[in-house]
Design a protein around this motif. Structure first.
Motif, mmCIF file in Angstrom:
data_model
loop_
_atom_site.group_PDB
_atom_site.id
_atom_site.type_symbol
_atom_site.label_atom_id
_atom_site.label_comp_id
_atom_site.label_asym_id
_atom_site.label_seq_id
_atom_site.Cartn_x
_atom_site.Cartn_y
_atom_site.Cartn_z
ATOM 1 N N ILE A 1 0.848 -1.185 0.000
ATOM 2 C CA ILE A 1 0.000 0.000 0.000
ATOM 3 C C ILE A 1 0.884 1.235 0.000
ATOM 4 N N LEU A 2 0.673 2.132 -0.977
ATOM 5 C CA LEU A 2 1.316 3.435 -0.972
ATOM 6 C C LEU A 2 0.541 4.369 -0.052
ATOM 7 N N VAL A 3 1.249 5.143 0.754
ATOM 8 C CA VAL A 3 0.641 6.092 1.681
ATOM 9 C C VAL A 3 1.224 7.475 1.422
ATOM 10 N N LYS A 4 0.348 8.464 1.311
ATOM 11 C CA LYS A 4 0.751 9.856 1.127
ATOM 12 C C LYS A 4 -0.114 10.732 2.021
ATOM 13 N N THR A 5 0.477 11.771 2.586
ATOM 14 C CA THR A 5 -0.252 12.653 3.491
ATOM 15 C C THR A 5 -0.826 13.844 2.734
ATOM 16 N N PHE A 6 -2.129 14.044 2.872
ATOM 17 C CA PHE A 6 -2.825 15.196 2.313
ATOM 18 C C PHE A 6 -3.459 15.967 3.479
ATOM 19 N N ASP A 7 -3.136 17.248 3.596
ATOM 20 C CA ASP A 7 -3.709 18.095 4.646
ATOM 21 C C ASP A 7 -3.560 17.462 6.031
ATOM 22 N N GLY A 8 -2.421 16.857 6.262
ATOM 23 C CA GLY A 8 -2.128 16.285 7.566
ATOM 24 C C GLY A 8 -2.728 14.916 7.827
ATOM 25 N N VAL A 9 -3.454 14.350 6.850
ATOM 26 C CA VAL A 9 -4.122 13.055 7.026
ATOM 27 C C VAL A 9 -3.486 12.022 6.094
ATOM 28 N N HIS B 1 -3.297 9.137 3.564
ATOM 29 C CA HIS B 1 -4.208 8.531 2.603
ATOM 30 C C HIS B 1 -3.541 7.287 2.011
ATOM 31 N N CYS B 2 -4.325 6.251 1.765
ATOM 32 C CA CYS B 2 -3.831 5.001 1.197
ATOM 33 C C CYS B 2 -4.323 4.871 -0.244
ATOM 34 N N LEU B 3 -3.417 4.543 -1.148
ATOM 35 C CA LEU B 3 -3.806 4.342 -2.542
ATOM 36 C C LEU B 3 -4.343 2.917 -2.685
ATOM 37 N N ARG C 1 -7.651 4.746 -6.019
ATOM 38 C CA ARG C 1 -8.129 5.974 -5.371
ATOM 39 C C ARG C 1 -7.421 6.156 -4.038
ATOM 40 N N TRP C 2 -7.075 7.422 -3.729
ATOM 41 C CA TRP C 2 -6.555 7.742 -2.407
ATOM 42 C C TRP C 2 -7.710 7.734 -1.405
ATOM 43 N N VAL C 3 -7.585 6.936 -0.360
ATOM 44 C CA VAL C 3 -8.624 6.827 0.673
ATOM 45 C C VAL C 3 -8.011 7.236 2.008
ATOM 46 N N PRO C 4 -8.601 8.215 2.695
ATOM 47 C CA PRO C 4 -8.069 8.582 4.020
ATOM 48 C C PRO C 4 -8.019 7.359 4.933
ATOM 49 N N LEU C 5 -6.921 7.215 5.673
ATOM 50 C CA LEU C 5 -6.765 6.042 6.527
ATOM 51 C C LEU C 5 -7.910 5.879 7.524
ATOM 52 N N PRO C 6 -8.384 6.957 8.183
ATOM 53 C CA PRO C 6 -9.523 6.755 9.092
ATOM 54 C C PRO C 6 -10.759 6.213 8.378
ATOM 55 N N GLU C 7 -11.012 6.681 7.154
ATOM 56 C CA GLU C 7 -12.161 6.174 6.407
ATOM 57 C C GLU C 7 -11.938 4.723 5.993
ATOM 58 N N LEU D 1 -3.053 -3.718 6.856
ATOM 59 C CA LEU D 1 -3.579 -2.811 7.885
ATOM 60 C C LEU D 1 -3.338 -3.375 9.285
ATOM 61 N N GLY D 2 -3.347 -4.695 9.408
ATOM 62 C CA GLY D 2 -3.058 -5.317 10.695
ATOM 63 C C GLY D 2 -1.623 -5.126 11.137
#
Length: 442
Positions: A83-91, A93-95, A180-186, A205-206
């Motif tokens: 999983i690629l992870v990038k931060t948008f606006d401090g949150v 996001h997972c691709l 799609r980039w999905v915020p990690l909390p979502e 995620l585990g």
């Protein structure tokens, strides 16, 4: 319980990808398999390339002389789940990917950025290379806070493991329509939706480190106790010693055998099945999909006869939540034993009693904090569904952990499990899925 909203940009994208998905999966007889066949000597079901995977036989023998046989999937290569992870606006996001798998009940599920076997990314199938693979290879990749080999289902795979990775990126990443980039909390909230987040995404995620987890939002009593469980635990070394003791008791001898020598199983035109009708079947399918590296192919799949269940029983000890963890034997695991949920069905053996299953089945609804049906590996299993649950027991729930059965169980905190999951072959696939589910309850 946290519920995932269905009125978000993600769900609009997901509905659009579902409408665009053009795929078809049909049962076929073994004789219609293209490139697959039963070997003349031994009868193993293999691919002509010698790659991908094979269906072979397994013999299981315990110290008391009892024997059991079964088919098992042998895939002697390490796949990549990333999983690629990038931060948008401090949150963070997972691709994530909308990926079709032939064994999925609903065909399309939410998958990691990259989900590929070695045969896939070496293009043995002659198709295209998986997108974004370059971000998980070589010295030019981003920082990898998660990079660990983890096992898969030890009841159905022989010594199977995949490289689980999270790679953090900063630059611009072109986003394909199936991603799609999905915020990690979502993303963690989506675990509460049946058959949406696939097994390969859950295992990554585990493995999330504590530093990447979203801030706690729950303030009720259970949420507070769960939050304390992330902070409490005097390290995992003592628990690891207990696990190694169980591993070292060594009551089993397992080895691969020719498929033709699996006693109690019969091969027919369209399936390989146990003579007593238990367990699972091996079937064959033809797959057509415009959204995969190859538009059409055939393959075998392992088809369970019923749905499974994986449950953590938990209790509050003071202000901290503890999980009742099992050291569970599975014949295909590299070390035979890994940490598992409190209760897991189906049992390994048809006549095996599942400890604590009565507690699971009799639990009051208000004590069930997580309850979702999630799919297992759709690339190898046909409609394999597991009901994942987290059930809180009364604080005076105190099973005898000194008995013959109880010696394989131990109370642990979330923090201790998170320390162990940083390393391979300590937590099994269902435990890692449930650990991801616990992250969604914070």
């Amino acid at each position: 319980m946290t519920e995932a909203s269905t009125n978000t940009p993600f769900h609009a994208w997901w509905e659009e990808r579902g409408s665009a998905n053009r795929s078809e999966v049909t049962r076929i007889p073994f004789s219609a398999l293209d490139g697959w066949g039963f070997e003349r000597q031994g009868g193993n079901l293999t691919h002509a390339s010698g790659k991908f995977f094979a269906v072979e036989g397994l013999r299981i023998e315990s110290d008391d002389g009892r024997q059991a046989h079964q088919p098992i999937i042998h895939q002697p290569e390490i796949g990549l789940l990333g999983i690629l992870v990038k931060t948008f606006d401090g949150v963070p996001h997972c691709l994530m990917q909308a990926k079709m798998e032939p064994g999925n009940l609903n065909t399309l599920q939410l998958s990691p950025t990259v989900q590929a076997t070695r045969s896939n990314y070496l293009r043995v199938h002659g198709g295209s290379r998986p997108r974004y693979l370059e971000h998980f290879w070589g010295t030019g990749r981003g920082r990898a806070p998660v990079d660990v080999l983890q096992s898969e289902q030890g009841a159905w795979f022989w010594h199977k493991h995949n490289r689980n990775m999270i790679v953090q990126v900063d630059g611009d990443i072109p986003v394909h329509e199936d991603h799609r980039w999905v915020p990690l909390p979502e993303l963690l909230g989506l675990l509460h939706m049946d058959n949406l987040v696939n097994m390969d995404a859950r295992t990554i995620l585990g493995c999330l480190p504590a530093a990447m987890l979203p801030a706690r939002t729950r303030t009720d009593a259970f949420g507070e106790a769960l939050g304390q469980s992330y902070e409490t635990g005097d390290g995992a070394q003592e628990a690891l010693g207990w696990l190694l003791d169980v591993k070292g008791r060594g009551r089993w001898n397992t080895r691969l055998i020719p498929l033709d020598e699996t006693h109690g199983w019969t091969r027919q035109d369209e399936e390989i099945a146990a003579d007593d009708g238990s367990g699972f079947r091996v079937i064959a399918v033809r797959v057509r999909s415009l959204h995969r590296e190859v538009p059409e192919w055939t393959q075998p799949l392992l088809a369970p006869r019923g749905d499974g269940r994986a449950v953590f029983l938990v209790r509050r000890a003071g202000d901290t939540l503890h999980l009742l963890v099992q050291a569970r034997y599975e014949p295909g695991l590299l070390d035979h034993v890994e940490l598992a949920p409190t209760a897991r069905t189906p049992a390994i053996a048809a006549d095996e009693e599942v400890p604590f299953l009565k507690d699971v089945l009799s639990a009051d609804a208000d004590r069930i904090h997580f309850d979702t049906v999630l799919s297992e590996e759709g690339g190898r299993f046909h409609h394999a569904l597991t009901r994942y649950q987290v059930i809180e027991m009364p604080s005076d729930f105190s099973p005898d952990l000194r008995s013959e059965v109880g010696m394989n169980y131990r109370w642990m905190t979330v923090r201790q499990l998170m320390e162990l999951v940083r390393h391979g072959h300590y937590l099994n696939i269902e435990a890692r899925s449930l650990l991801a589910c616990l992250h969604s309850l914070r």
